[in-house]
Design a protein around this motif. Structure first.
Motif, mmCIF file in Angstrom:
data_model
loop_
_atom_site.group_PDB
_atom_site.id
_atom_site.type_symbol
_atom_site.label_atom_id
_atom_site.label_comp_id
_atom_site.label_asym_id
_atom_site.label_seq_id
_atom_site.Cartn_x
_atom_site.Cartn_y
_atom_site.Cartn_z
ATOM 1 N N GLN A 1 -47.553 -36.476 9.587
ATOM 2 C CA GLN A 1 -48.222 -37.664 9.047
ATOM 3 C C GLN A 1 -48.699 -37.424 7.615
ATOM 4 O O GLN A 1 -48.582 -38.296 6.763
ATOM 5 C CB GLN A 1 -49.399 -38.067 9.923
ATOM 6 C CG GLN A 1 -48.986 -38.709 11.219
ATOM 7 C CD GLN A 1 -50.186 -39.102 12.045
ATOM 8 O OE1 GLN A 1 -51.223 -38.455 12.003
ATOM 9 N NE2 GLN A 1 -50.030 -40.175 12.813
ATOM 10 N N GLN A 2 -49.250 -36.239 7.370
ATOM 11 C CA GLN A 2 -49.715 -35.923 6.022
ATOM 12 C C GLN A 2 -48.544 -35.847 5.053
ATOM 13 O O GLN A 2 -48.640 -36.305 3.917
ATOM 14 C CB GLN A 2 -50.481 -34.606 6.026
ATOM 15 C CG GLN A 2 -51.072 -34.266 4.672
ATOM 16 C CD GLN A 2 -51.835 -32.958 4.690
ATOM 17 O OE1 GLN A 2 -51.879 -32.254 5.684
ATOM 18 N NE2 GLN A 2 -52.432 -32.624 3.563
ATOM 19 N N ASN B 1 -49.051 -31.293 8.933
ATOM 20 C CA ASN B 1 -48.537 -32.190 9.956
ATOM 21 C C ASN B 1 -47.621 -33.249 9.342
ATOM 22 O O ASN B 1 -47.689 -33.536 8.151
ATOM 23 C CB ASN B 1 -49.680 -32.815 10.765
ATOM 24 C CG ASN B 1 -50.539 -33.752 9.944
ATOM 25 O OD1 ASN B 1 -50.036 -34.470 9.082
ATOM 26 N ND2 ASN B 1 -51.824 -33.779 10.220
#
Length: 76
Positions: A4-5, A2
């Motif tokens: 965000q990661q 994702n």
């Protein structure tokens, strides 16, 4: 992976690189000029310095891995 990661990984990698740069790109102490720049484990504390250098670059490698870089690229 994702987004965000990936951004967290990029952030960790940048902070790790900044930490490593700030700790390694400072002027050498007086009297340290007798050691060859090509020696990896030199001096009285050579082994400790080598281990601390590996530990110093772990955040950079972890951040690159979290950002999606392949393990081989991170290790190299």
């Amino acid at each position: 992976m994702n987004p965000q990661q990936k951004w967290l990984g990029v952030s960790v990698a940048l902070l790790g690189a900044a930490l490593a740069a700030s700790l390694t790109l400072t002027p050498a102490r007086a009297g340290a000029g007798n050691i060859s720049p090509f020696c990896l484990v030199c001096g009285d504390r050579g082994a400790i310095d080598a281990v601390l250098n590996v530990i110093l670059f772990l955040p950079l490698g972890a951040g690159l891995r979290m950002a999606g870089c392949r393990m081989r690229s991170v290790v190299l």
